[in-house]
Motif scaffolding. Sequence first.
Motif, PDB file in Angstrom:
ATOM      1  N   GLY A   1      24.341   2.263  45.251  1.00 39.03           N
ATOM      2  CA  GLY A   1      25.182   1.090  44.991  1.00 39.03           C
ATOM      3  C   GLY A   1      25.930   0.677  46.245  1.00 39.03           C
ATOM      4  O   GLY A   1      25.941  -0.504  46.622  1.00 39.03           O
TER       5      GLY A   1
ATOM      6  N   LEU B   1      25.332  -2.812  48.471  1.00 33.59           N
ATOM      7  CA  LEU B   1      26.385  -3.783  48.779  1.00 33.59           C
ATOM      8  C   LEU B   1      26.520  -3.949  50.294  1.00 33.59           C
ATOM      9  O   LEU B   1      26.686  -5.067  50.794  1.00 33.59           O
TER      10      LEU B   1
ATOM     11  N   VAL C   1      29.577  -8.122  41.517  1.00 36.11           N
ATOM     12  CA  VAL C   1      29.950  -6.798  42.028  1.00 36.11           C
ATOM     13  C   VAL C   1      30.954  -6.146  41.073  1.00 36.11           C
ATOM     14  O   VAL C   1      30.875  -4.948  40.802  1.00 36.11           O
ATOM     15  N   LEU C   2      31.865  -6.952  40.541  1.00 30.92           N
ATOM     16  CA  LEU C   2      32.908  -6.395  39.667  1.00 30.92           C
ATOM     17  C   LEU C   2      32.348  -5.863  38.343  1.00 30.92           C
ATOM     18  O   LEU C   2      32.967  -5.017  37.710  1.00 30.92           O
ATOM     19  N   LEU C   3      31.191  -6.397  37.926  1.00 26.67           N
ATOM     20  CA  LEU C   3      30.598  -5.943  36.660  1.00 26.67           C
ATOM     21  C   LEU C   3      29.855  -4.612  36.794  1.00 26.67           C
ATOM     22  O   LEU C   3      29.410  -4.041  35.808  1.00 26.67           O
ATOM     23  N   THR C   4      29.716  -4.129  38.000  1.00 26.74           N
ATOM     24  CA  THR C   4      28.888  -2.939  38.238  1.00 26.74           C
ATOM     25  C   THR C   4      29.728  -1.645  38.222  1.00 26.74           C
ATOM     26  O   THR C   4      30.961  -1.709  38.276  1.00 26.74           O
ATOM     27  N   PRO C   5      29.071  -0.504  38.209  1.00 22.03           N
ATOM     28  CA  PRO C   5      29.844   0.756  38.210  1.00 22.03           C
ATOM     29  C   PRO C   5      30.394   1.134  39.582  1.00 22.03           C
ATOM     30  O   PRO C   5      30.936   2.232  39.732  1.00 22.03           O
ATOM     31  N   LEU C   6      30.269   0.275  40.586  1.00 21.31           N
ATOM     32  CA  LEU C   6      30.786   0.602  41.919  1.00 21.31           C
ATOM     33  C   LEU C   6      32.286   0.891  41.860  1.00 21.31           C
ATOM     34  O   LEU C   6      33.043   0.107  41.289  1.00 21.31           O
ATOM     35  N   SER C   7      32.698   1.995  42.488  1.00 20.72           N
ATOM     36  CA  SER C   7      34.129   2.324  42.495  1.00 20.72           C
ATOM     37  C   SER C   7      34.826   1.526  43.584  1.00 20.72           C
ATOM     38  O   SER C   7      34.170   0.938  44.453  1.00 20.72           O
ATOM     39  N   TYR C   8      36.160   1.536  43.549  1.00 22.95           N
ATOM     40  CA  TYR C   8      36.916   0.797  44.575  1.00 22.95           C
ATOM     41  C   TYR C   8      36.655   1.365  45.964  1.00 22.95           C
ATOM     42  O   TYR C   8      36.624   0.630  46.952  1.00 22.95           O
TER      43      TYR C   8
ATOM     44  N   GLN D   1      33.775   2.800  46.979  1.00 19.69           N
ATOM     45  CA  GLN D   1      32.433   2.352  47.385  1.00 19.69           C
ATOM     46  C   GLN D   1      32.482   0.896  47.867  1.00 19.69           C
ATOM     47  O   GLN D   1      31.842   0.537  48.857  1.00 19.69           O
TER      48      GLN D   1
END
Lengths: 262, 316
Positions: A14, A18, A101-108, A110
Motif C-alpha cells: 500500500g 501510494l 486514499v482515505l477509504l483504504t487501510p493505509l495508516s497515517y 504509511q
Amino acid sequence: MNLIDDLISPQWRGTYTLFKKELLRFCRVAFQTVASPVLTSLLYLLIFSHVLESHVQVYKGVPYTAFLIPGLIMMSLLQNAFANSSSSLVQSKIMGSIVFVLLTPLSYLQFFIAFLAAAIIRGFLVGISIYLVALWFVDLTLVHPLWIFVFALLGSALLGTFGIIAGIWSDKFDQMAAFQNFVIMPLTFLSGVFYSIHSLPPFWQTVSKFNPFFYMIDGFRYGFFGQSDISPWLSLVVVLGFLLALAWAALKMLKSGYKLRG
Amino acid sequence: MKVKMADKISAPAIKIEQIHKHFGDLHALRGIDLTIEQGEFFGLLGPNGAGKSTLINILAGLLKPSRGKISIMGHDVIDDYQAARLSLGVVPQELVFDPFFNVREMLRFQAGYFGRGRENDAWVDEVIESLDLTDKAHTNMRKLSGGMKRRALIAQALVHKPPVIVLDEPTAGVDVELRQMLWTFIKKLNADGHTIILTTHYLEEAETLCERVAMMKQGEIVALDTTANLLSKLPGKNLRLNLGTASLPPALLPMLKNGENGIYTLALTELNQVEFALSALRKAKIQVEDMQLIEADLEDVFMSLVGGKSGQYESN
C-alpha cells in the motif's frame, strides 16, 4: 518497476503504491516539476555569475559561480520537495480524489512515508539535474560527498514534511501559494544562497541564525568546499531538530485526521 | 464475480449502534441503530439533509462519529479500521477522479493501496470488462464522459474484492440506458454474494432493487422494514388523471397528491372513490383524456411516515 512490485511484501505494498503513484504524478508533468526549476536555477546562475563573478569572492580560492551553485541546487531541491507534497495534497483535496486514499487501510504513518519519499525523490531529481548542467559552467569538486548527501536528504525531508503540513492545512490553492511566497521563498532567499552571512551586518547575521534554511544550505555547501559559515555539525543538529519537530506535527495532524477526516 | 466472505463469517455485514454525529450545533445523526445481514440488498432512503451521506461517511472512515459504534463484517471501523476497510467498497456520490492517470492505472493503484499486487491484475481486467470499460482502459480519466466516470468509480470500489459495497446515489444524473445497466450489474453483484447498501432518493430504484429499506429523516430512522411490508402498510391506490387544459374541480382538491401540466394524482383510501372522482368531473363538464389506477408506492409510504408534499422525491 514490475520487479519491485513483485519483491515488495504485501504489508508494504500500500505504501509503495501510494509512493509510486506520487512519483508518476510529477513525472507526468516533468516539464513543470523538473525541467522548469532547472531552467530557473540556470538563469539565476547565468545572471548572478555574470554580474558578480569578478567582484565577489566569498571563500578563499572559490570563484563566485562555484560558490553559487550549491546554494542554487539546495534552494531548488528544498522548494521542489515542498511543492511536491503540498500541491499533490491540495489538488487531491480540492478535486476530491483524496477520498480514494482515505477509504483504504493505509495508516497515517504509511501515508506520511509515501508522500515524504516522493517529495525527497523530486527534490533529488531537480538537485542532481542542476548539478549536472552546472558542470558545463564550472568544475565543481565534491570535498565531502557524505555531507552533501546528508544535507540534501534531511533538507528535502524537512521541506517535504512541511509541504504535507501545508497541504493538509490549505483548503485552496491561494493558501498554499501564500506558504510558498510568504514563507518558503523569503526564507530561502535570505538563507545565504547568494552570499555568506559574514558579509551581512551583525544584526542580520544574528537574524539569519534563526532561519533553518541557512543551516541546510551552509551544511550542504560545506560538502562541496570544506568551508562554511558555521560548523556542519551544528547545522546537522539544527536541521535534525527542525525535521523531528515538523514530522511530529505532521504525524499528529494525520493521526487525528485534521482537515481530512471530519 | 463470486465474492469470498471475510474472516468473521457469522458477523452481520454492518452493525450500527447508537451513532450520533454533531457538526457544531447541528445534531446530524441522532442515535442510529441498524443491522444489515450478509448478502442483503439494503436501501437507505431520505431527502437531502436526512443524514444518509453522513452515516455512509462514518461507515467508510471519512468522518468520525461523535458517539456510538459501527462494525463492518465484525470489524470496528475505528479500533480495527484496516480490517473494516478491507471489507468495504464505497462508490462515492460525486464524480471524483485523479486527472493524471488512465482507467487501468487508477484501478491498479486502488488495488495496490489495499495490498494487492500484480496477481490481482486479472481481476482488475475482469472488473473493467464487466463494466464495459475495456475500450476506455487506456483513456485518461479526465477524458471520460460522466457515465463512464461513474462506471470507473464502481470499478474502483470493487478492485479489492470487498464483501460489502456501498453505493451512494449511484444513478444520480445518469441516463435511462446506463441506469438499467447499473441496476443489472448491481443485482448481479448481490446475487454473487456481495452485501449491497444503496442510498438513493429515487424511490422507484429502492422499490425495484432493495429487499429491505430504512427511511431517514433529520438524522433519525423513521421506518425500517422489508420493502414488501412497508408497501403493504399502505393499502390505498392512486388515480392518475390527464385532464388536458382543464383544472381539477374544487371537490377533488382534498384528495390531490400532486398535479402538474394537466396531470393530477389523487390518493384513494377506498376504491369507490373512483366513482366519486368521475362524477365530480362529469358535474364540472371536464373531459378525461387518460386515466390510470396505480398501486401505492414507496413514495406514499415515505410521505405517510415523514410528511411533506408528494412529488418532492423523484420517481423515474
